[in-house]
Each structure stands twice: as structure tokens, then as C-alpha cells.
Design a protein around this motif. Structure first.
Motif, PDB file in Angstrom:
ATOM      1  N   ALA A   5       8.929   8.583   2.049  1.00 61.12           N
ATOM      2  CA  ALA A   5       8.030   7.713   1.301  1.00 61.12           C
ATOM      3  C   ALA A   5       8.839   6.931   0.281  1.00 61.12           C
ATOM      4  O   ALA A   5       9.762   7.455  -0.327  1.00 61.12           O
ATOM      5  CB  ALA A   5       6.959   8.542   0.610  1.00 61.12           C
ATOM      6  N   GLU A   6       8.484   5.678   0.104  1.00 64.39           N
ATOM      7  CA  GLU A   6       9.194   4.876  -0.887  1.00 64.39           C
ATOM      8  C   GLU A   6       8.390   4.823  -2.169  1.00 64.39           C
ATOM      9  O   GLU A   6       7.201   5.091  -2.181  1.00 64.39           O
ATOM     10  CB  GLU A   6       9.448   3.468  -0.352  1.00 64.39           C
ATOM     11  CG  GLU A   6       8.189   2.652  -0.108  1.00 64.39           C
ATOM     12  CD  GLU A   6       8.518   1.251   0.387  1.00 64.39           C
ATOM     13  OE1 GLU A   6       8.535   0.326  -0.446  1.00 64.39           O
ATOM     14  OE2 GLU A   6       8.755   1.106   1.583  1.00 64.39           O
ATOM     15  N   CYS A  28      -1.598   4.504  -1.508  1.00 67.19           N
ATOM     16  CA  CYS A  28      -0.987   4.794  -2.796  1.00 67.19           C
ATOM     17  C   CYS A  28       0.517   4.609  -2.717  1.00 67.19           C
ATOM     18  O   CYS A  28       1.107   4.670  -1.635  1.00 67.19           O
ATOM     19  CB  CYS A  28      -1.315   6.207  -3.257  1.00 67.19           C
ATOM     20  SG  CYS A  28      -0.466   7.495  -2.346  1.00 67.19           S
ATOM     21  N   LEU A  29       1.096   4.378  -3.880  1.00 63.38           N
ATOM     22  CA  LEU A  29       2.544   4.246  -4.012  1.00 63.38           C
ATOM     23  C   LEU A  29       2.996   5.015  -5.249  1.00 63.38           C
ATOM     24  O   LEU A  29       2.482   4.782  -6.346  1.00 63.38           O
ATOM     25  CB  LEU A  29       2.939   2.775  -4.180  1.00 63.38           C
ATOM     26  CG  LEU A  29       2.818   1.891  -2.947  1.00 63.38           C
ATOM     27  CD1 LEU A  29       2.872   0.421  -3.342  1.00 63.38           C
ATOM     28  CD2 LEU A  29       3.933   2.225  -1.972  1.00 63.38           C
ATOM     29  N   PRO A  30       3.949   5.922  -5.090  1.00 64.52           N
ATOM     30  CA  PRO A  30       4.520   6.562  -6.270  1.00 64.52           C
ATOM     31  C   PRO A  30       5.264   5.505  -7.100  1.00 64.52           C
ATOM     32  O   PRO A  30       5.836   4.562  -6.550  1.00 64.52           O
ATOM     33  CB  PRO A  30       5.509   7.578  -5.694  1.00 64.52           C
ATOM     34  CG  PRO A  30       5.151   7.718  -4.265  1.00 64.52           C
ATOM     35  CD  PRO A  30       4.519   6.425  -3.854  1.00 64.52           C
ATOM     36  N   VAL A  31       5.237   5.671  -8.410  1.00 64.31           N
ATOM     37  CA  VAL A  31       5.912   4.745  -9.317  1.00 64.31           C
ATOM     38  C   VAL A  31       7.039   5.509 -10.001  1.00 64.31           C
ATOM     39  O   VAL A  31       6.823   6.596 -10.549  1.00 64.31           O
ATOM     40  CB  VAL A  31       4.928   4.176 -10.370  1.00 64.31           C
ATOM     41  CG1 VAL A  31       5.639   3.210 -11.302  1.00 64.31           C
ATOM     42  CG2 VAL A  31       3.739   3.508  -9.675  1.00 64.31           C
ATOM     43  N   MET A 104      12.069  13.091  -4.608  1.00 59.54           N
ATOM     44  CA  MET A 104      10.962  12.936  -3.682  1.00 59.54           C
ATOM     45  C   MET A 104      11.483  12.825  -2.251  1.00 59.54           C
ATOM     46  O   MET A 104      12.358  12.017  -1.971  1.00 59.54           O
ATOM     47  CB  MET A 104      10.136  11.694  -4.034  1.00 59.54           C
ATOM     48  CG  MET A 104       8.874  11.596  -3.202  1.00 59.54           C
ATOM     49  SD  MET A 104       7.782  10.267  -3.723  1.00 59.54           S
ATOM     50  CE  MET A 104       8.722   8.845  -3.198  1.00 59.54           C
ATOM     51  N   ILE A 105      10.928  13.661  -1.383  1.00 59.91           N
ATOM     52  CA  ILE A 105      11.322  13.625   0.026  1.00 59.91           C
ATOM     53  C   ILE A 105      10.160  13.202   0.920  1.00 59.91           C
ATOM     54  O   ILE A 105      10.339  13.007   2.121  1.00 59.91           O
ATOM     55  CB  ILE A 105      11.880  14.981   0.493  1.00 59.91           C
ATOM     56  CG1 ILE A 105      10.841  16.077   0.323  1.00 59.91           C
ATOM     57  CG2 ILE A 105      13.158  15.306  -0.264  1.00 59.91           C
ATOM     58  CD1 ILE A 105      11.198  17.364   1.027  1.00 59.91           C
TER      59      ILE A 105
END
Length: 139
Positions: A5-6, A28-31, A104-105
Motif C-alpha cells: 500500500a502506498e 482510503c490513503l494512509p498519510v 507499513m507493509i
């Protein structure tokens, strides 16, 4: 989980983040900032905190509307542990970190658990998804 995941920078515009979500068919997108996760930007954040407030998506930054803080699990946690966290926070996505490097993987989504999780947890996952949709319908 969805591997690789980016994440996005907090300075990315909401419009650019929305295009990434659309193009990758994700919600969703991690920040991240300074090599650390600082929040999560969801499609709901964009709608409720940007669009509903009349913010300009081209100039509004992800940091302005993201959900601050991060709930995560580790790659060696049990599925039960991950579901406990999803349930406690009433969220559908949780970043998965390596315990050794705390990087994060991937991302574990409620839909991943429903489609590929252990059969004995299907009822629990279904109840969590059902409760969320009932809560959303009343607001």
C-alpha cells in the motif's frame, strides 16, 4: 491484507488524493510525514470535511481533512486482534506494520477479512460491517 500500500504526503491536495483513490479503486490513503504515519484520509473525510464545508479541493491539503492519529496492527498479530481494533475504532481499514522496523507493509480492510478471512470470523466481520452501515444510514 493488501500488500504494498502506498501513502501520501499531508501536503497533497484533496483533489489529487481523490484522483488516486479513484484510479486505484480504494477508499482510503494512509498519510505519512518524516517516514511515519500521521493519519488516514478516507473518501468520507473528503466528503464530510472538505466538500460539505465548501473547501476548494485543489488547494485544501490532505492534512486539513484527514483523520488524525493512526490505528495499526502488526504483521504477526492475529486476525482476532486486528478485528478487535477495527471494531473498537469503528473503522474499515487498518495499516499493517512490520514489528521489527515499524514500517507499513500493507493495509488490512474489512472487505479483505470478509472475502479471505477465516470462516469462523465471518459472522463477526459481517456484524461489524452491518453495524457500520446501520449507523451511517441514521446520520
Amino acid at each position: 491484507m493488501t500488500a504494498h500500500a502506498e501513502w501520501i504526503a499531508p501536503t497533497l491536495s484533496v483533489a489529487e488524493a481523490a484522483r488516486k483513490m479513484r484510479d486505484h479503486k480504494i477508499g482510503c490513503l494512509p498519510v505519512g510525514e518524516n517516514d511515519r504515519l500521521v493519519g488516514m484520509l478516507t473518501d468520507r473525510d473528503i466528503v464530510c470535511r472538505a466538500v460539505a464545508d465548501g473547501a476548494d479541493p485543489a488547494t485544501t491539503k490532505a492534512a486539513d481533512v484527514m483523520t488524525k492519529g493512526i490505528t495499526y496492527c502488526f504483521e504477526d498479530d492475529t486476525v482476532d486482534t486486528a478485528i478487535d481494533q477495527l471494531e473498537a475504532k469503528q473503522i474499515h481499514h487498518i495499516p499493517v506494520l512490520s514489528r521489527e522496523k515499524k514500517r507499513m507493509i500493507g493495509i488490512l480492510a474489512l472487505s479483505d477479512l470478509a472475502l479471505r478471512g477465516p470462516q469462523n470470523l465471518l459472522t463477526r466481520v459481517s456484524q461489524l460491517a452491518s453495524r457500520d452501515s446501520q449507523t451511517s444510514a441514521t446520520h
